[in-house]
Design a protein around this motif. Structure first.
Motif, PDB file in Angstrom:
ATOM      1  N   ARG A 273       0.810  -1.225   0.000  1.00  0.00           N
ATOM      2  CA  ARG A 273       0.000   0.000   0.000  1.00  0.00           C
ATOM      3  C   ARG A 273       0.848   1.281   0.000  1.00  0.00           C
ATOM      4  O   ARG A 273       0.308   2.379   0.059  1.00  0.00           O
ATOM      5  CB  ARG A 273      -0.940   0.014   1.213  1.00  0.00           C
ATOM      6  N   TYR A 274       2.168   1.115  -0.058  1.00  0.00           N
ATOM      7  CA  TYR A 274       3.059   2.287  -0.127  1.00  0.00           C
ATOM      8  C   TYR A 274       4.281   1.889  -0.930  1.00  0.00           C
ATOM      9  O   TYR A 274       4.818   0.787  -0.777  1.00  0.00           O
ATOM     10  CB  TYR A 274       3.489   2.751   1.268  1.00  0.00           C
ATOM     11  N   PRO A 277       8.851   6.509  -4.174  1.00  0.00           N
ATOM     12  CA  PRO A 277       8.846   7.092  -5.531  1.00  0.00           C
ATOM     13  C   PRO A 277      10.212   6.939  -6.192  1.00  0.00           C
ATOM     14  O   PRO A 277      11.257   6.915  -5.536  1.00  0.00           O
ATOM     15  CB  PRO A 277       8.517   8.570  -5.276  1.00  0.00           C
ATOM     16  N   GLN A 282       7.578   9.201  -9.293  1.00  0.00           N
ATOM     17  CA  GLN A 282       6.418   8.410  -9.695  1.00  0.00           C
ATOM     18  C   GLN A 282       6.369   7.076  -8.952  1.00  0.00           C
ATOM     19  O   GLN A 282       7.402   6.516  -8.576  1.00  0.00           O
ATOM     20  CB  GLN A 282       6.460   8.160 -11.211  1.00  0.00           C
ATOM     21  N   THR A 283       5.159   6.574  -8.750  1.00  0.00           N
ATOM     22  CA  THR A 283       4.934   5.275  -8.109  1.00  0.00           C
ATOM     23  C   THR A 283       3.892   4.500  -8.918  1.00  0.00           C
ATOM     24  O   THR A 283       3.101   5.083  -9.665  1.00  0.00           O
ATOM     25  CB  THR A 283       4.424   5.447  -6.663  1.00  0.00           C
ATOM     26  N   GLN A 284       3.909   3.176  -8.741  1.00  0.00           N
ATOM     27  CA  GLN A 284       2.938   2.326  -9.426  1.00  0.00           C
ATOM     28  C   GLN A 284       1.630   2.221  -8.649  1.00  0.00           C
ATOM     29  O   GLN A 284       0.612   1.815  -9.214  1.00  0.00           O
ATOM     30  CB  GLN A 284       3.537   0.931  -9.650  1.00  0.00           C
ATOM     31  N   VAL A 285       1.684   2.568  -7.351  1.00  0.00           N
ATOM     32  CA  VAL A 285       0.469   2.571  -6.524  1.00  0.00           C
ATOM     33  C   VAL A 285       0.342   3.949  -5.890  1.00  0.00           C
ATOM     34  O   VAL A 285       1.351   4.598  -5.573  1.00  0.00           O
ATOM     35  CB  VAL A 285       0.521   1.487  -5.418  1.00  0.00           C
ATOM     36  N   PRO A 286      -0.870   4.429  -5.681  1.00  0.00           N
ATOM     37  CA  PRO A 286      -1.025   5.746  -5.027  1.00  0.00           C
ATOM     38  C   PRO A 286      -0.711   5.648  -3.530  1.00  0.00           C
ATOM     39  O   PRO A 286      -1.327   4.866  -2.804  1.00  0.00           O
ATOM     40  CB  PRO A 286      -2.505   6.072  -5.265  1.00  0.00           C
ATOM     41  N   ASN A 287       0.258   6.421  -3.111  1.00  0.00           N
ATOM     42  CA  ASN A 287       0.615   6.419  -1.692  1.00  0.00           C
ATOM     43  C   ASN A 287      -0.396   7.224  -0.880  1.00  0.00           C
ATOM     44  O   ASN A 287      -0.830   8.300  -1.320  1.00  0.00           O
ATOM     45  CB  ASN A 287       2.009   7.014  -1.488  1.00  0.00           C
ATOM     46  N   PRO A 288      -0.766   6.724   0.301  1.00  0.00           N
ATOM     47  CA  PRO A 288      -1.676   7.503   1.148  1.00  0.00           C
ATOM     48  C   PRO A 288      -0.985   8.764   1.653  1.00  0.00           C
ATOM     49  O   PRO A 288       0.239   8.797   1.795  1.00  0.00           O
ATOM     50  CB  PRO A 288      -2.004   6.550   2.303  1.00  0.00           C
ATOM     51  N   THR A 305      -6.262   3.187   6.749  1.00  0.00           N
ATOM     52  CA  THR A 305      -5.098   3.279   5.864  1.00  0.00           C
ATOM     53  C   THR A 305      -4.521   1.906   5.518  1.00  0.00           C
ATOM     54  O   THR A 305      -4.288   1.599   4.347  1.00  0.00           O
ATOM     55  CB  THR A 305      -4.007   4.158   6.506  1.00  0.00           C
TER      56      THR A 305
END
Length: 351
Positions: A273-274, A277, A282-288, A305
């Motif tokens: 879930r994290y 970057p 950039q990341t492949q998953v949206p970070n909270p 979360t």
């Protein structure tokens, strides 16, 4: 004429008796027998007109009468003892009046005079005045001094120098209120310790002067931390989590313990879930957002979360602590982990 001769003759015989009485040792204060006041005051003789004329008398000894007071010594001493008391009372009233003029309530003004026994009223007024000049309102000043009465023991000159230094850091004009509430020792700690924290933030972490001022204002707890630990906390945010300078300041990141930060971040990372970057951010998953990671309670963090249970998180924290312990034991003094080396290379590349 005969009557006058008889009167002069009577006083003539009285004079030797009078001088005999005066010649006796003068009794000390407190003795039961005292010289009649009339005898000490005057000796008289007949005038040519048949009246009585006052003659100068011998000056009484100073232990009987104090010429400065014009009264007997016990009463004079009593008046002199009362003088400092009256002076202190007058000084107290003047200080209370000044505190009221600054905006303190009558109750707070009187309470401030008792928060640190033995403090002179003028000393209290000098310390309060410096805090008011720094832009702190009367109510926060009252709360700070009630919470930390030892501040009233500060020499006034030291207080003035510290006030000047805090202004240079940009902590005047009302910004000092939160700092004093969270970290009142900023007025008593060594200036070189404050300077060491500021130097780490500016030179090691590369925050701007304005950002350092904002960090000290929003997260005054950093003043209590070891500068080395503070630097490591920033590096963890920047390299491991990909948090930029502006976000570190905006989210009050530095006020949270590194243990709490590492546990929650790594837990999310292993849950997928994290993600750290890349160099392009950039990341492949949206970070909270950070506020949903650090600013919430553990129960809310797990429910909203991490979407995990408390039991799973407890097991994870135990395993993480064991991993860190083993890593620390296997690492030789002065050695750096591969991740730390990569982070330093990235940092040098950005510089």
């Amino acid at each position: 004429m005969a009557a006058l001769s008889w009167q002069v003759s009577g006083w003539y015989h009285l004079i030797p008796l009078t001088w005999a009485r005066i010649a006796r040792p003068t009794p000390r204060l407190g003795d039961q027998e005292r010289i009649p006041a009339s005898l000490l005051r005057k000796l008289t003789t007949a005038s040519s007109r048949g009246g009585l004329e006052e003659l100068p008398c011998a000056e009484p000894e100073k232990r009987v009468q104090d010429p400065e007071c014009g009264t007997h010594l016990p009463q004079c001493l009593l008046e002199k003892q009362r003088a400092p008391v009256l002076g202190g009372s007058l000084e107290r009233e003047e200080v209370i009046s000044s505190l009221l003029d600054m905006g303190f309530s009558d109750v707070h003004a009187n309470e401030l005079l008792t928060v640190q026994p033995g403090t002179r009223p003028q000393q209290l007024l000098d310390i309060v005045s410096e805090l008011i000049l720094l832009g702190v309102n009367p109510e926060p000043v009252y709360v700070t001094l009630k919470k930390s009465p030892q501040l009233l023991k500060l020499p006034v000159m030291q207080m003035k120098k510290r006030s000047s230094y805090l202004r240079k850091l940009g902590l005047g004009e009302g910004k000092l209120r939160r700092v004093l509430h969270c970290c009142p020792e900023i007025l008593t700690m060594r200036q070189r310790d404050i300077a060491s924290t500021v130097r780490v933030l500016q030179e090691k972490c590369l925050f701007t002067v304005q950002q350092v001022t904002e960090i000290l204002h929003r997260c005054p707890y950093v003043l209590r931390e070891d500068p080395g630990e503070l630097e490591y906390k920033f590096q963890y945010a920047y390299f491991r989590m990909g948090v930029k300078h502006a976000d570190v300041v905006r989210t009050d990141f530095l006020q949270y313990s590194i243990t709490k930060t590492r546990q929650r971040h790594t837990f999310l990372e292993r849950l997928g879930r994290y993600q750290t970057p890349d160099k392009k951010g950039q990341t492949q998953v949206p970070n909270p957002p950070l506020r949903d990671i650090l600013r919430v309670s553990e129960a809310e963090f797990l429910a909203r979360t991490a979407c995990s249970s408390a039991k799973e998180f407890e097991v994870f924290k135990t395993l993480l602590a064991r991993e860190e312990e083993e890593e620390s034991e296997n690492r030789m003094p002065g050695d750096k982990s591969t991740r730390e080396e990569e982070e330093e290379e990235d940092w040098e590349g950005e510089l």
